[in-house]
Design an enzyme around this catalytic site. Structure first.
Site, mmCIF file in Angstrom:
data_model
loop_
_atom_site.group_PDB
_atom_site.id
_atom_site.type_symbol
_atom_site.label_atom_id
_atom_site.label_comp_id
_atom_site.label_asym_id
_atom_site.label_seq_id
_atom_site.Cartn_x
_atom_site.Cartn_y
_atom_site.Cartn_z
ATOM 1 N N CYS A 30 33.126 21.434 -3.656
ATOM 2 C CA CYS A 30 31.930 21.783 -4.423
ATOM 3 C C CYS A 30 31.292 23.080 -3.953
ATOM 4 C CB CYS A 30 30.914 20.642 -4.392
ATOM 5 S SG CYS A 30 30.391 20.137 -2.733
ATOM 6 N N HIS A 83 26.815 17.530 -0.950
ATOM 7 C CA HIS A 83 27.117 17.972 -2.306
ATOM 8 C C HIS A 83 26.389 19.291 -2.537
ATOM 9 C CE1 HIS A 83 28.786 17.629 -6.218
ATOM 10 N NE2 HIS A 83 27.639 17.471 -6.865
ATOM 11 N N ASP A 99 26.138 21.109 -12.189
ATOM 12 C CA ASP A 99 26.894 20.241 -11.293
ATOM 13 C C ASP A 99 28.222 19.942 -11.982
ATOM 14 O OD1 ASP A 99 27.988 18.318 -9.687
ATOM 15 O OD2 ASP A 99 26.297 16.933 -9.786
#
Length: 211
Positions: A30, A83, A99
């Site tokens: 990520c 994250h 996201d």
């Protein structure tokens, strides 16, 4: 969409990056996915880069719940060690979260993301409560680097297949993926609670996250 008052025409938000399936994406990377989004925004210049932030979400235990993730269909959360998402704070418009791992819209209105994906720490056991580190997109592009060694096990095997492009490097080629992990930056947590203040992130000046 939003307007300026009763009867005013609605204003459509134009996404800062391509559709989700056209974005550069590698599962479990990520931090690199968001770096690539920042790079796209800088290159295409649709919005000022200073309106964008990389937001690291983690805690000291490296165990944080996030709901509405593709990794777990249904109503339960995924427990990530950390994250990273992109926050776009646009002048005169509502803020949006990008996201690439969510099942929510892409991009997602900030208040919707907070309510559905982050929920509130009041309902979360203290050991799972999230902390945030907000980094300006320009600083993130300049300072982030990773040799991806943190994604290998003790035998040197990949835990997840790496992205197909070369490792992201700074000018000095120093790996800082682990050093930039927010769980290793406890003194540098940002004084920002997205459940209380959805529109105004407050990045903390520091040598590590200044451009």
């Amino acid at each position: 969409m939003e307007g300026d008052g009763p009867g005013a025409p609605a204003v459509c938000y134009q996404p800062a990056c391509p559709a989700r399936d056209a974005c550069v994406y590698s599962s479990c990377y990520c931090e690199e996915n968001i770096w690539k989004l920042c790079e796209y925004i800088k290159t295409h210049n649709q919005y000022p880069l200073e309106e964008c932030y990389a937001v690291f979400i983690s805690n000291e235990r490296k165990m944080i719940p996030i709901w509405k993730q593709q990794a777990r269909p249904g109503n339960g959360p995924v427990i990530w060690d950390y994250h990273v998402v992109l926050l776009h704070v646009s002048s005169g418009e509502q803020s949006f979260i990008y996201d690439l791992d969510t099942v929510l819209p892409f991009p997602c209105p900030f208040d919707t993301y907070v309510e559905d994906a982050l929920k509130t720490d009041n309902d979360i056991h203290p050991q799972f409560r999230r902390k945030f580190r907000v980094i300006r997109a320009d600083s993130y592009l300049k300072n982030f680097a990773s040799d991806r060694s943190h994604m290998k096990d003790s035998s040197g095997n990949w835990r997840e297949p790496p992205p197909p492009y070369p490792c992201i490097e700074t000018e000095d080629k120093e790996d800082n993926a682990e050093g930039d992990h927010p769980a290793n930056k406890q003194p540098m947590w940002d004084p920002w609670d997205p459940t209380q203040d959805c529109l105004t992130p407050k990045p903390v000046p520091s040598p590590a996250n200044q451009g």
